[in-house]
Design an enzyme around this catalytic site. Structure first.
Site, mmCIF file in Angstrom:
data_model
loop_
_atom_site.group_PDB
_atom_site.id
_atom_site.type_symbol
_atom_site.label_atom_id
_atom_site.label_comp_id
_atom_site.label_asym_id
_atom_site.label_seq_id
_atom_site.Cartn_x
_atom_site.Cartn_y
_atom_site.Cartn_z
ATOM 1 N N HIS A 11 0.825 -1.214 0.000
ATOM 2 C CA HIS A 11 0.000 0.000 0.000
ATOM 3 C C HIS A 11 0.859 1.264 0.000
ATOM 4 O O HIS A 11 2.054 1.245 0.326
ATOM 5 C CB HIS A 11 -0.925 0.013 1.224
ATOM 6 N N GLU A 88 -2.373 -6.792 7.493
ATOM 7 C CA GLU A 88 -1.062 -6.679 8.129
ATOM 8 C C GLU A 88 -1.008 -7.529 9.397
ATOM 9 O O GLU A 88 -2.049 -7.891 9.970
ATOM 10 C CB GLU A 88 -0.787 -5.206 8.472
#
Length: 269
Positions: A11, A88
């Site tokens: 990202h 994550e």
């Protein structure tokens, strides 16, 4: 042999990234720089013909994959499948705290980052199993679809997927395009885009290297392979399955953490 391409992108930048704050599964949006990085990655990838797109369901990855597809000339309307297995690593009580605090917590426990697991966080093995589970399901999906397509079509898979990748990635001898038609390498059956997170990607790539014996480019050493991707770093792998054999796939790393889209500004390649 059944082959597919796997493009993995981290990202874009968030405020937490810039300020070195542990993010984990805190749902932090992209910063202004992060949006520009996502758009630049989209321009870089705008001619790549993806067949499948997956993303973590956290906001920063959703915004990044949207920024990438928005710039696409060939797959702007592809449906993104959001998957919590791509999130994550969870850092528990350390989330929202400075990286220096996590290191101090690890030191106090007599351990080192990233092996240290804060209270309420995920162990490295738990993150690895999430990555393995996602990859296994992805492989099953691609193989199933390839089998179904084979029943309704004749001839080898189209080389257009590979050609679009070869325009910007150093595919070389992995390529099954016309230039390598005599090699017997079949075309790609799918080209998959995945947008995820730094620590998660490091864990997934470690699984590729240690468990699946991923081959590396001659220009890349293992320590570089096991580093954390920069924001919107782009990595490409070719996944191969030998036809009719129930064995693990072989994986070839084409490139790691490519940042060409960020060199010289965010408006050009």
């Amino acid at each position: 042999m059944t082959r597919f391409a796997l493009t993995v992108v981290r990202h874009g930048e968030t405020r937490f990234n810039k300020e070195k704050i542990i993010q984990g599964q805190v749902d932090e949006p992209l910063s202004e720089t992060g949006f520009k990085q996502a758009a630049a990655a989209g321009v870089f990838l705008n001619n790549v013909k993806f067949t499948h797109v997956f993303s973590s369901d956290l906001m920063r990855t959703k915004q990044t994959v949207h920024g990438i597809l928005e710039k696409s000339k060939v797959c702007k309307d592809l449906t993104v499948k959001y998957d919590s297995r791509l999130r994550e690593r969870k850092y528990g009580v350390a989330e929202g705290r400075a990286l220096s605090e996590l290191r101090a917590m690890a030191k106090a426990a007599g351990e080192e980052c990233p092996m240290f697991t804060p209270p309420g966080g995920e162990t490295l093995d738990q993150v690895k199993m999430r990555g393995k589970d996602f990859f296994d399901i992805l492989c099953q999906l691609i193989l199933q679809e390839a089998g179904q397509n084979e029943q309704f079509s004749q001839g080898a898979p189209s080389n257009c997927l590979e050609t679009s990748l070869a325009e910007i990635f150093p595919l070389g001898k992995t390529c099954g395009s016309e230039s390598n038609s005599d090699s017997g390498i079949p075309g790609l059956v799918a080209s998959v885009l995945v947008v995820s997170h730094g620590a998660y990607m490091k864990s997934l790539f470690n699984y590729f290297l240690t468990d699946l014996k991923c081959s590396l480019p001659s220009t890349l050493n293992k320590s570089e392979f096991m580093s954390v991707s920069p924001n919107t770093g782009i990595s490409l792998f070719i996944v191969n399955f030998e036809k009719g054999r129930e064995v693990k796939p072989t994986i070839q790393c084409v490139c790691m953490y490519l940042q060409d889209h960020l060199n010289g500004g965010t408006e050009t390649r």
